[in-house]
Motif scaffolding. Structure first.
Motif, PDB file in Angstrom:
ATOM      1  N   THR A 179       0.851  -1.188   0.000  1.00  8.66           N
ATOM      2  CA  THR A 179       0.000   0.000   0.000  1.00  8.66           C
ATOM      3  C   THR A 179       0.889   1.241   0.000  1.00  8.66           C
ATOM      4  N   GLY A 180       0.285   2.364  -0.334  1.00  6.97           N
ATOM      5  CA  GLY A 180       0.991   3.635  -0.314  1.00  6.97           C
ATOM      6  C   GLY A 180       0.310   4.586   0.651  1.00  6.97           C
ATOM      7  N   SER A 181       0.764   5.799   0.669  1.00  3.57           N
ATOM      8  CA  SER A 181       0.165   6.793   1.549  1.00  3.57           C
ATOM      9  C   SER A 181      -1.156   7.283   0.958  1.00  3.57           C
ATOM     10  N   LYS A 182      -1.962   7.908   1.791  1.00  5.09           N
ATOM     11  CA  LYS A 182      -3.233   8.462   1.318  1.00  5.09           C
ATOM     12  C   LYS A 182      -2.994   9.556   0.284  1.00  5.09           C
ATOM     13  N   ALA A 183      -1.952  10.343   0.501  1.00  7.30           N
ATOM     14  CA  ALA A 183      -1.643  11.425  -0.447  1.00  7.30           C
ATOM     15  C   ALA A 183      -1.344  10.864  -1.828  1.00  7.30           C
ATOM     16  N   ASP A 184      -0.613   9.753  -1.866  1.00 10.23           N
ATOM     17  CA  ASP A 184      -0.325   9.123  -3.157  1.00 10.23           C
ATOM     18  C   ASP A 184      -1.609   8.619  -3.805  1.00 10.23           C
ATOM     19  N   SER A 203      -6.654  11.983  -9.192  1.00 14.07           N
ATOM     20  CA  SER A 203      -6.911  13.286  -9.793  1.00 14.07           C
ATOM     21  C   SER A 203      -6.732  13.227 -11.307  1.00 14.07           C
ATOM     22  N   PHE A 204      -7.432  14.114 -11.990  1.00 12.02           N
ATOM     23  CA  PHE A 204      -7.359  14.168 -13.439  1.00 12.02           C
ATOM     24  C   PHE A 204      -6.096  14.854 -13.930  1.00 12.02           C
ATOM     25  N   LEU A 205      -5.588  15.796 -13.130  1.00 14.70           N
ATOM     26  CA  LEU A 205      -4.397  16.548 -13.507  1.00 14.70           C
ATOM     27  C   LEU A 205      -3.285  16.301 -12.503  1.00 14.70           C
ATOM     28  N   THR A 206      -2.047  16.377 -12.977  1.00 17.98           N
ATOM     29  CA  THR A 206      -0.917  16.312 -12.063  1.00 17.98           C
ATOM     30  C   THR A 206      -0.798  17.662 -11.364  1.00 17.98           C
ATOM     31  N   LYS A 207       0.030  17.727 -10.345  1.00 17.84           N
ATOM     32  CA  LYS A 207       0.218  18.996  -9.631  1.00 17.84           C
ATOM     33  C   LYS A 207       0.772  20.062 -10.576  1.00 17.84           C
ATOM     34  N   GLN A 208       1.696  19.651 -11.424  1.00 21.54           N
ATOM     35  CA  GLN A 208       2.286  20.610 -12.362  1.00 21.54           C
ATOM     36  C   GLN A 208       1.230  21.118 -13.342  1.00 21.54           C
ATOM     37  N   GLN A 209       0.384  20.235 -13.853  1.00 15.60           N
ATOM     38  CA  GLN A 209      -0.662  20.655 -14.779  1.00 15.60           C
ATOM     39  C   GLN A 209      -1.649  21.591 -14.093  1.00 15.60           C
TER      40      GLN A 209
END
Length: 71
Positions: free
Chosen positions: A41-46, A52-58
């Protein structure tokens, strides 16, 4: 640093991981620690980022563009 991240860092220094002792030392759930350490498993943030539809950069580029249009 989150306790889970500190516990994961401590586990990486151990030749044979002791999940129970490390979990008690850092105050995290042993099962969560072992699943995160084994990459099950990963973190909740991951998880949220993957949904999300867009990356943080987008998102940042889109906000910048919208602000530019408003001006």
């Amino acid at each position: 640093m989150d306790p889970i991240d500190a516990a994961l860092a401590a586990l990486s220094l151990q030749s044979k991981p002791n999940y129970t002792k490390t979990a008690e030392e850092y105050g995290v759930e042993r099962s969560t620690l072992s699943r995160r350490h084994c990459n099950i498993t990963g973190s909740k943030a991951d998880g949220y980022e993957n949904q999300s539809f867009l990356t943080k950069q987008q998102s940042q580029v889109l906000v910048t563009y919208i602000n530019k249009l408003i001006e």
